[in-house]
Design a protein around this motif. Structure first.
Motif, PDB file in Angstrom:
ATOM      1  N   ASP A   7       7.721   2.667   5.118  1.00 49.79           N
ATOM      2  CA  ASP A   7       8.178   3.793   4.292  1.00 49.79           C
ATOM      3  C   ASP A   7       7.702   3.628   2.847  1.00 49.79           C
ATOM      4  O   ASP A   7       8.496   3.484   1.924  1.00 49.79           O
ATOM      5  N   ARG A   8       6.390   3.633   2.671  1.00 50.89           N
ATOM      6  CA  ARG A   8       5.747   3.561   1.346  1.00 50.89           C
ATOM      7  C   ARG A   8       6.066   2.259   0.592  1.00 50.89           C
ATOM      8  O   ARG A   8       6.931   2.246  -0.294  1.00 50.89           O
ATOM      9  N   PRO A   9       5.365   1.191   0.892  1.00 50.87           N
ATOM     10  CA  PRO A   9       5.603  -0.067   0.169  1.00 50.87           C
ATOM     11  C   PRO A   9       5.243   0.048  -1.304  1.00 50.87           C
ATOM     12  O   PRO A   9       4.089   0.266  -1.661  1.00 50.87           O
ATOM     13  N   GLU A  10       6.256  -0.092  -2.162  1.00 52.10           N
ATOM     14  CA  GLU A  10       6.019  -0.133  -3.613  1.00 52.10           C
ATOM     15  C   GLU A  10       6.012  -1.612  -4.010  1.00 52.10           C
ATOM     16  O   GLU A  10       5.385  -2.416  -3.355  1.00 52.10           O
ATOM     17  N   TRP A  11       6.730  -1.993  -5.069  1.00 55.08           N
ATOM     18  CA  TRP A  11       6.589  -3.360  -5.585  1.00 55.08           C
ATOM     19  C   TRP A  11       7.147  -4.421  -4.637  1.00 55.08           C
ATOM     20  O   TRP A  11       8.182  -4.224  -4.003  1.00 55.08           O
TER      21      TRP A  11
ATOM     22  N   ASP B 124       0.882  -1.176   0.000  1.00 52.88           N
ATOM     23  CA  ASP B 124       0.000   0.000   0.000  1.00 52.88           C
ATOM     24  C   ASP B 124       0.913   1.218   0.000  1.00 52.88           C
ATOM     25  O   ASP B 124       1.537   1.557   1.011  1.00 52.88           O
ATOM     26  N   ASP B 125       1.013   1.884  -1.163  1.00 58.28           N
ATOM     27  CA  ASP B 125       1.994   2.962  -1.315  1.00 58.28           C
ATOM     28  C   ASP B 125       1.488   4.291  -0.796  1.00 58.28           C
ATOM     29  O   ASP B 125       0.928   5.091  -1.538  1.00 58.28           O
ATOM     30  N   GLU B 126       1.704   4.500   0.475  1.00 57.20           N
ATOM     31  CA  GLU B 126       1.475   5.817   1.069  1.00 57.20           C
ATOM     32  C   GLU B 126       2.347   5.856   2.319  1.00 57.20           C
ATOM     33  O   GLU B 126       2.590   4.821   2.937  1.00 57.20           O
TER      34      GLU B 126
ATOM     35  N   THR C 227      13.857   2.845 -10.462  1.00 60.67           N
ATOM     36  CA  THR C 227      13.708   3.945  -9.514  1.00 60.67           C
ATOM     37  C   THR C 227      12.722   5.001 -10.011  1.00 60.67           C
ATOM     38  O   THR C 227      12.515   5.186 -11.210  1.00 60.67           O
ATOM     39  N   ASP C 228      12.105   5.650  -9.033  1.00 62.94           N
ATOM     40  CA  ASP C 228      11.167   6.750  -9.272  1.00 62.94           C
ATOM     41  C   ASP C 228      11.475   7.785  -8.216  1.00 62.94           C
ATOM     42  O   ASP C 228      10.801   7.881  -7.207  1.00 62.94           O
ATOM     43  N   GLY C 229      12.548   8.515  -8.449  1.00 67.52           N
ATOM     44  CA  GLY C 229      12.993   9.399  -7.374  1.00 67.52           C
ATOM     45  C   GLY C 229      13.332  10.788  -7.835  1.00 67.52           C
ATOM     46  O   GLY C 229      12.935  11.256  -8.898  1.00 67.52           O
TER      47      GLY C 229
ATOM     48  N   LEU D  24      10.765  -0.134  -0.360  1.00 68.52           N
ATOM     49  CA  LEU D  24      10.182   0.918   0.496  1.00 68.52           C
ATOM     50  C   LEU D  24      10.787   2.217  -0.019  1.00 68.52           C
ATOM     51  O   LEU D  24      11.940   2.538   0.265  1.00 68.52           O
ATOM     52  N   THR D  25      10.021   2.929  -0.815  1.00 69.19           N
ATOM     53  CA  THR D  25      10.632   3.924  -1.712  1.00 69.19           C
ATOM     54  C   THR D  25      11.246   5.121  -1.001  1.00 69.19           C
ATOM     55  O   THR D  25      12.332   5.559  -1.341  1.00 69.19           O
ATOM     56  N   ASN D  26      10.572   5.648  -0.013  1.00 72.93           N
ATOM     57  CA  ASN D  26      11.069   6.762   0.813  1.00 72.93           C
ATOM     58  C   ASN D  26       9.929   7.166   1.737  1.00 72.93           C
ATOM     59  O   ASN D  26       8.804   6.675   1.594  1.00 72.93           O
TER      60      ASN D  26
ATOM     61  N   PRO E 194      13.860   3.321  -4.705  1.00 75.15           N
ATOM     62  CA  PRO E 194      13.534   2.084  -5.413  1.00 75.15           C
ATOM     63  C   PRO E 194      12.020   1.939  -5.496  1.00 75.15           C
ATOM     64  O   PRO E 194      11.308   2.311  -4.564  1.00 75.15           O
ATOM     65  N   ASP E 195      11.508   1.423  -6.610  1.00 75.89           N
ATOM     66  CA  ASP E 195      10.049   1.382  -6.801  1.00 75.89           C
ATOM     67  C   ASP E 195       9.678   0.102  -7.543  1.00 75.89           C
ATOM     68  O   ASP E 195       9.397  -0.930  -6.943  1.00 75.89           O
ATOM     69  N   GLY E 196       9.741   0.094  -8.886  1.00 77.44           N
ATOM     70  CA  GLY E 196       9.455  -1.119  -9.640  1.00 77.44           C
ATOM     71  C   GLY E 196      10.501  -2.176  -9.344  1.00 77.44           C
ATOM     72  O   GLY E 196      11.683  -1.858  -9.198  1.00 77.44           O
TER      73      GLY E 196
HETATM   74 CA    CA Z   1       7.023   5.772  -6.744  1.00 80.20          CA
END
Ligand code: CA
Ligand code: FEO
Ligand code: CA
Ligand code: CA
Length: 637
Positions: free
Chosen positions: A429-433, A353-355, A550-552, A447-449, A535-537
């Motif tokens: 810390d924002r769970p992405e993929w 859940d990315d938030e 990455t999506d940073g 955990l992207t940031n 880190p994201d995908g």
């Molecule tokens: Ca992202």
């Protein structure tokens, strides 16, 4: 010369001598052990742990690179430098070509996007949508079919006649709605490389008005009923399709992420229902749909937002099939859906859940997967769990049930965040993929940031939208975490269905050039040559290499100096070594990937480039899927 050089201290070495590191605390030891527990650091202290190991930074780095050299055989490419320009770069001996660009036709009677006028309403559901994201490739008989997400739109380039792309009519809204969702397209490799197979019977667009079924525990409940759908079982559209997943029975899972932004209120006096706050549903929407399409006006349809935020299952083999929203997998800002089969055949789906400060989830089916058997209930009947991490490197999956949450079953699946808060899940810390290793029983989550982690505001520590405090913990160890980390867990009994796990951090991203010897320098597998942020995908290839996208922040300044544009790196789970494989155009995020059936092509998504891409000067910036190959056409994944 070499001898002379050792007589001089670098500025940083000198500074370390003048400013001895603070004493190592218990918390540092926790972080250290989180990083080194599984042994990939080979007994070397983790540089990233809060204050530890400062004085021996140089030694640590060189030991790590020596270890990394031993493991060189895992990487078949020569790592590349950062970039700051407006195109894609890959290593020597590799090449890339566009496969599918925003606005590109899926059918032969449809023209390519017109830069001055965009795509017409009539054609907007017959072209490749905007902002490519998660994707999966399916082998259907002799055909290769890619299902792929279109997360959102940049209104300015889709409605070029309107100032700032603001919709002025129902038709404008419909164009934006059609340019998002999912594309299913057949692809084939010919003399010109990979291309979309125009007019293939598999080609299909799924968008914000595509009829869907709602299934699982929340289907048909009052929370999902609307005037247009008094049964609460039939809805229109899938929204903000971010990451993806694939089932062993050949279906595509598309994941609804920031769905809240599509809803708004035309009635200023309308009191937003209390449950909206946790999901960020507000009176003002992103694209003003509500002004022209009453379905998105919450003052008229307050239950409509309850009908999005799910995992949607799509059968890519049948363009006439109806997508199904699987409520058993919970309602939140879904990043992706990583499916794996447990030892006894039950289906396990990991879900982020990315938030900021939201949670990591896992679904376990009641029934077992039997190849060729009935799979229709496997994503409807099961248990949803949420992760709780301890600082000792263990963790537990807590079941979300009426007993554990005090909520009714339908409420758990519509207000899943609230349910997870009730059982005391760990704020992340924002769970992405999430990615599951195909050659070892372990899974990873990016955990992207989290810029709010343990940050104080008005004398209080920041919380998530549900009021759960976001203090530091071993798994989210840094205050105001701007770089992100990747957590890895090992299910107990080597069984993904087990309720317990052990965990460590595969990497803490950081900037060892800007930060010396503190947690923000990153873990010891981060160095000046491979650093990145956010880190994201993330997906594994079939050989067990982890591909990190990455999506940073790509300013290449300040905290991010030396990190350049967004990128894709490969990580070796066994050694922790990480190397940079691809860099993106300025402004773009690298997101979504899959491989051709013969594993000689790696398809990679380039989302939202700033400048013209990939067609060159004077053209449009087009979100694009590229096909990456080796010049010698050898295996690539
Ligand atoms: Ca992202
Ligand atoms: Fe759509 Fe969390 O990325
Ligand atoms: Ca993402
Ligand atoms: Ca994105």
């Amino acid at each position: 010369m070499t001898d002379n050089k050792t007589n001089y201290l670098s500025w940083d070495e000198w500074d370390e001598l003048q400013n001895p590191p603070p004493a190592v605390t218990d918390f540092d030891r926790v972080v250290e052990s989180a990083l080194s527990r599984r042994g990939f650091l080979g007994g070397i202290l983790a540089v990233g742990s809060a204050a530890a190991a400062m004085g021996t930074l140089g030694n640590l780095m060189s030991s790590t690179s020596a270890q990394a050299q031993d493991a060189a055989s895992r990487f078949s490419f020569k790592p590349i430098a950062i970039s700051t320009d407006n195109t894609v770069h890959v290593p020597e001996g590799y090449n890339w070509k566009p496969l599918a660009k925003w606005g590109q036709p899926l059918f032969s009677n449809v023209p390519d996007v017109d830069p001055a006028n965009g795509v017409s309403l009539e054609n907007s559901d017959k072209v490749f949508g905007e902002n490519t994201d998660g994707m999966e490739l399916f082998i259907i008989g002799e055909h290769q079919v890619i299902a792929i997400n279109h997360e959102y739109v940049n209104p300015e380039i889709n409605l070029p006649h309107n100032e700032k792309g603001t919709p002025k009519s129902a038709d404008d809204v419909k164009i934006l709605q059609n340019m998002q969702g999912v594309t299913v397209m057949e692809v084939a490799e010919g003399d010109n490389g990979w291309e979309i197979v125009l007019d293939s019977p598999f080609n299909r667009r799924i968008h914000h008005n595509t009829p869907m079924k709602i299934s699982g525990p929340a289907a048909g409940t009052d929370l999902l009923k609307t005037e247009a759908d008094p049964n609460g079982t039939d809805c229109l559209g899938t929204f903000n399709n971010c990451g993806a997943g694939k089932t062993p029975w050949g279906t595509y899972l598309t994941c609804e992420e920031n769905f809240n932004g599509y809803f708004g209120s035309t009635d200023e006096a309308f009191a937003l229902p209390a449950d909206y706050k946790r999901y960020g549903i507000a009176a003002k929407s992103q694209y003003s749909y509500e002004k022209f399409d009453a379905r998105f006006d919450v003052s008229k349809n307050p239950n409509e937002p309850h009908r999005t935020g799910y995992i949607v299952e799509i059968d890519p083999s049948d363009a006439a099939s109806t997508p199904i929203k699987r409520t058993a997998l919970g309602r939140f800002k879904h990043e992706n859906a990583a499916v794996v089969i447990a030892r006894d055949g039950r289906v396990v789906v990991y879900l982020g859940d990315d938030e900021r400060g939201e949670f990591l989830y896992k679904y376990v089916s009641n029934g077992i997967y039997v190849p060729g058997g009935d799979t229709s209930k496997l994503l409807d009947e099961g248990t949803l769990f949420v992760a709780k991490f301890t600082d000792e490197g263990t963790g537990e999956w807590l079941a979300l049930t009426p007993e554990s949450t005090g909520m009714k079953a339908d409420e758990i699946y519509v207000f899943t965040r609230q349910a997870a808060s009730k059982v005391g899940a760990t704020t992340m810390d924002r769970p992405e993929w999430v990615a599951v290793n195909p050659v070892a029983i372990e899974a990873y989550c990016a955990l992207t940031n989290n810029s709010n982690r343990a940050v104080m505001k008005d004398g209080k520590m920041r919380t998530n939208a549900g009021g759960d405090v976001m203090d530091v913990s071993a798994v989210n160890p840094r205050v105001g975490n701007e770089y992100g980390q990747i957590v890895r867990w090992y299910p107990e009994n080597d069984d993904h269905a087990d309720a317990k796990f052990k965990w460590d951090l595969f990497v803490m991203a950081g900037n060892p050039d800007v930060h010396k010897g503190d947690a923000y320098a990153g873990s010891s597998n981060i160095n000046s040559g491979n650093m990145f942020n956010s880190p994201d995908g993330m997906m594994f290839d079939s050989t067990g290499l982890l591909w990190i996208q990455t999506d940073g922040e790509d300013s290449n300044e300040g905290e991010f100096l030396g990190q350049g544009n967004n990128q894709m790196l490969a990580g070796d789970p066994a050694t922790g070594r990480i190397e940079r494989f691809l860099t993106a155009p300025k402004g773009a995020e690298v997101t979504g990937q899959t491989w051709s059936a013969d594993k000689r092509t790696h398809f990679v998504g380039i989302q939202h480039p700033d400048a013209p891409f990939p067609d060159g000067e004077g053209k449009l910036p087009r979100s694009t899927v590229i096909a990456v190959k080796r010049d010698d056409n050898a295996l690539i994944g």
